[in-house]
Design a protein around this motif. Structure first.
Motif, PDB file in Angstrom:
ATOM      1  N   ILE A 174       0.940  -1.199  -0.399  1.00 17.55           N
ATOM      2  CA  ILE A 174       0.097  -0.572   0.043  1.00 17.55           C
ATOM      3  C   ILE A 174       1.134   0.994   0.149  1.00 17.55           C
ATOM      4  CG2 ILE A 174      -0.231  -0.132   2.510  1.00 17.55           C
ATOM      5  CD1 ILE A 174      -2.435   1.253   2.181  1.00 17.55           C
ATOM      6  N   ASN A 175       0.228   2.128  -0.811  1.00 16.40           N
ATOM      7  CA  ASN A 175       0.985   3.638  -1.063  1.00 16.40           C
ATOM      8  C   ASN A 175       0.025   4.549  -0.984  1.00 16.40           C
ATOM      9  OD1 ASN A 175       2.901   5.623  -1.613  1.00 16.40           O
ATOM     10  ND2 ASN A 175       3.831   5.455  -3.339  1.00 16.40           N
ATOM     11  N   THR A 176       0.613   5.827   0.013  1.00 18.42           N
ATOM     12  CA  THR A 176      -0.369   6.035   0.314  1.00 18.42           C
ATOM     13  C   THR A 176      -0.098   7.945   0.359  1.00 18.42           C
ATOM     14  OG1 THR A 176      -0.592   6.622   3.032  1.00 18.42           O
ATOM     15  CG2 THR A 176      -2.347   5.364   1.762  1.00 18.42           C
ATOM     16  N   GLY A 177       0.861   7.471   0.215  1.00 18.01           N
ATOM     17  CA  GLY A 177       1.664   9.322   0.186  1.00 18.01           C
ATOM     18  C   GLY A 177       2.521   9.544   1.803  1.00 18.01           C
ATOM     19  N   ILE A 178       1.818   8.756   2.316  1.00 23.43           N
ATOM     20  CA  ILE A 178       2.485   8.854   4.015  1.00 23.43           C
ATOM     21  C   ILE A 178       3.000   7.743   4.787  1.00 23.43           C
ATOM     22  CG2 ILE A 178       1.672   9.505   6.592  1.00 23.43           C
ATOM     23  CD1 ILE A 178      -0.195  11.122   5.123  1.00 23.43           C
ATOM     24  N   LEU A 179       1.476   6.716   4.635  1.00 26.86           N
ATOM     25  CA  LEU A 179       2.763   5.396   4.552  1.00 26.86           C
ATOM     26  C   LEU A 179       3.128   4.120   2.998  1.00 26.86           C
ATOM     27  CD1 LEU A 179       2.627   2.849   5.627  1.00 26.86           C
ATOM     28  CD2 LEU A 179      -0.538   2.806   5.865  1.00 26.86           C
ATOM     29  N   SER A 180       3.690   3.828   2.953  1.00 25.08           N
ATOM     30  CA  SER A 180       4.518   2.964   1.756  1.00 25.08           C
ATOM     31  C   SER A 180       4.987   1.846   1.768  1.00 25.08           C
ATOM     32  CB  SER A 180       5.592   3.904   0.890  1.00 25.08           C
ATOM     33  OG  SER A 180       5.564   2.536   0.171  1.00 25.08           O
ATOM     34  N   ASP A 181       3.968   0.324   2.603  1.00 24.27           N
ATOM     35  CA  ASP A 181       5.112  -0.491   2.835  1.00 24.27           C
ATOM     36  C   ASP A 181       3.836  -1.678   2.198  1.00 24.27           C
ATOM     37  OD1 ASP A 181       5.696  -2.436   4.810  1.00 24.27           O
ATOM     38  OD2 ASP A 181       5.460  -0.946   6.195  1.00 24.27           O
ATOM     39  N   GLU A 182       4.710  -3.002   2.814  1.00 28.93           N
ATOM     40  CA  GLU A 182       4.028  -3.955   2.401  1.00 28.93           C
ATOM     41  C   GLU A 182       3.239  -4.759   4.047  1.00 28.93           C
ATOM     42  OE1 GLU A 182       6.716  -7.293   2.160  1.00 28.93           O
ATOM     43  OE2 GLU A 182       7.669  -7.015   0.551  1.00 28.93           O
ATOM     44  N   ALA A 183       1.989  -5.260   3.486  1.00 29.18           N
ATOM     45  CA  ALA A 183      -0.006  -5.016   4.007  1.00 29.18           C
ATOM     46  C   ALA A 183      -0.746  -5.889   4.037  1.00 29.18           C
ATOM     47  CB  ALA A 183       0.185  -3.269   4.093  1.00 29.18           C
ATOM     48  N   VAL A 184      -1.189  -6.558   4.439  1.00 21.86           N
ATOM     49  CA  VAL A 184      -2.504  -7.422   4.142  1.00 21.86           C
ATOM     50  C   VAL A 184      -3.742  -6.449   4.362  1.00 21.86           C
ATOM     51  CG1 VAL A 184      -3.744  -9.192   5.393  1.00 21.86           C
ATOM     52  CG2 VAL A 184      -1.095  -9.124   5.753  1.00 21.86           C
ATOM     53  N   CYS A 185      -4.530  -6.875   3.320  1.00 18.93           N
ATOM     54  CA  CYS A 185      -5.535  -5.727   3.067  1.00 18.93           C
ATOM     55  C   CYS A 185      -6.922  -7.009   3.415  1.00 18.93           C
ATOM     56  CB  CYS A 185      -5.420  -5.375   1.908  1.00 18.93           C
ATOM     57  SG  CYS A 185      -7.382  -4.207   1.542  1.00 18.93           S
ATOM     58  N   ALA A 186      -7.510  -6.144   4.045  1.00 17.10           N
ATOM     59  CA  ALA A 186      -8.929  -7.476   3.972  1.00 17.10           C
ATOM     60  C   ALA A 186     -10.036  -6.687   3.291  1.00 17.10           C
ATOM     61  CB  ALA A 186      -9.790  -7.519   6.134  1.00 17.10           C
ATOM     62  N   ILE A 187     -11.164  -7.178   2.391  1.00 12.72           N
ATOM     63  CA  ILE A 187     -12.099  -6.308   1.908  1.00 12.72           C
ATOM     64  C   ILE A 187     -13.004  -6.468   2.914  1.00 12.72           C
ATOM     65  CG2 ILE A 187     -13.457  -6.618  -0.318  1.00 12.72           C
ATOM     66  CD1 ILE A 187     -11.228  -7.646  -1.659  1.00 12.72           C
ATOM     67  N   GLY A 188     -14.158  -5.536   3.401  1.00  9.96           N
ATOM     68  CA  GLY A 188     -14.851  -5.477   4.875  1.00  9.96           C
ATOM     69  C   GLY A 188     -16.403  -5.427   4.238  1.00  9.96           C
ATOM     70  N   GLN A 189     -17.397  -4.888   5.093  1.00 16.40           N
ATOM     71  CA  GLN A 189     -18.724  -5.036   3.869  1.00 16.40           C
ATOM     72  C   GLN A 189     -18.178  -3.355   3.525  1.00 16.40           C
ATOM     73  OE1 GLN A 189     -21.329  -6.156   6.760  1.00 16.40           O
ATOM     74  NE2 GLN A 189     -21.469  -8.038   5.829  1.00 16.40           N
ATOM     75  N   GLU A 190     -17.876  -2.597   4.794  1.00 17.11           N
ATOM     76  CA  GLU A 190     -18.313  -0.310   4.800  1.00 17.11           C
ATOM     77  C   GLU A 190     -16.878  -0.475   4.761  1.00 17.11           C
ATOM     78  OE1 GLU A 190     -19.536   0.471   8.257  1.00 17.11           O
ATOM     79  OE2 GLU A 190     -20.785  -1.287   8.733  1.00 17.11           O
TER      80      GLU A 190
END
Length: 336
Positions: free
Chosen positions: A10-26
């Protein structure tokens, strides 16, 4: 709707790192080491998959998701599915019944000169057509306000009584079948909608109950009176007095309500269209018409996807509580 977890970067401009992503309902939920980062679907304006990188355009800035590998397309489809489910919740689409059609194709629509087009998931329901692109342009198009659908060259067009025009195309061999189902559904719901309003008009005095006095006082001030339903399965209704660029709207329900006031610089007819469409789109969720949206991401999505709700909220001029001073306050707002 959950879809497991995905390893990514993930890269947000502030945070750039390896990550685990979960797709939630919201929301999308990211965990990078000890840090957490969530993206609520209400904040997403657009998302695009380019060269195995998913780019999110959010109200807080750009978010890039990459290094999904072979799971990239699966992630995109699951995310789009979850996002659409949230959009349907925001549009108050009843999902108990199986849709008459679901698929993917091209869409185009024009709303007050604003044109949008692209690829979308498309679903036809018993009372509406839903267009669900991978951006904040999802629409629920109520068949009760539509003219007869038209079709030519594998395109289906639907025009509303208020002038909006919607088109779907490239849905494959299903075009004629979907057109037939849309025509049948539209005919049925228009007939029921008219019959329900005829019944409301015939029984108005009885159904007004304790709100009869408010109705009569608006009449006495020289207002043009209109009435309407929220939906076919809701006994509640509303009435409004319109006069010289102003309107007073009363909600007749089992709940304690106020009289909502509006000022507008459109024609009375345009305001009436907007009011009828906004009330139908709100349905049983009437608070979306007037509530503060700051801490309500679902309703933020609702309002951003309905120009009629946006219009009505923008014209709001306050409300009158039902106290002994109500008649005097109404007269101040709508002078004789």
């Amino acid at each position: 709707m959950g879809s497991g977890t995905y390893n990514c970067r993930i890269n947000t401009g502030i945070l750039s790192d390896e990550a685990v992503c979960a797709i939630g309902q919201e929301e999308l939920q990211f965990r990078a080491g000890n840090r957490k980062f969530n993206v609520n679907y209400a904040d997403i304006n657009d998302f695009r998959l380019l060269n195995y990188h998913l780019f999110l355009d959010t109200s807080s800035g750009k978010v890039e998701i990459s290094q999904l590998g072979l799971q990239t397309e699966d992630f995109f489809e699951k995310f789009w599915q979850a996002y659409n489910a949230r959009c349907l919740n925001a549009l108050f689409v009843e999902l108990q019944d199986t849709p008459l059609f679901t698929g993917e194709g091209d869409y185009a629509y024009t709303e007050q000169g604003d044109e949008r087009h692209g690829i979308a998931k498309i679903s036809l329901h018993s009372d509406c057509l839903c267009i669900l692109p991978h951006n904040n342009g999802a629409r629920r198009i109520p068949l009760c306000f539509s003219q007869e659908p038209e079709t030519e060259q594998f395109k289906i067009s639907l025009k509303l009584d208020s002038g909006e025009h919607y088109q779907i195309s490239r849905i494959g061999r299903d075009t004629e079948t979907v057109f037939g189902k849309m025509c049948a559904a539209r005919t049925k719901v228009v007939r029921k909608w008219k019959a329900a309003h005829d019944e409301l008009s015939a029984q108005l005095s009885e159904r007004l109950g304790e709100r009869a006095n408010e109705y009569q006082q608006m009449q006495a001030l020289g207002c043009h009176m209109i009435i309407g339903l929220y939906s076919l399965d809701d006994p509640g209704f509303w009435f409004a007095g319109i006069k010289e660029g102003k309107a007073a709207v009363e909600l007749v329900t089992n709940e304690q309500t106020a009289t909502y006031l509006y000022t507008f610089n459109t024609s009375d007819t345009e305001f009436e269209y907007a009011l009828r469409h906004a009330m139908e789109s709100a349905g049983k969720h009437r608070e979306v018409i007037f509530t503060d949206l700051a801490d309500k991401p679902l309703y933020q999505m609702t309002v951003s996807r309905s120009r009629f709700l946006r219009f009505l909220r923008a014209q709001n001029a306050g409300r009158l509580i039902h106290t002994p001073s109500w008649p005097t306050n109404l007269t101040h707002f709508l002078p004789k």
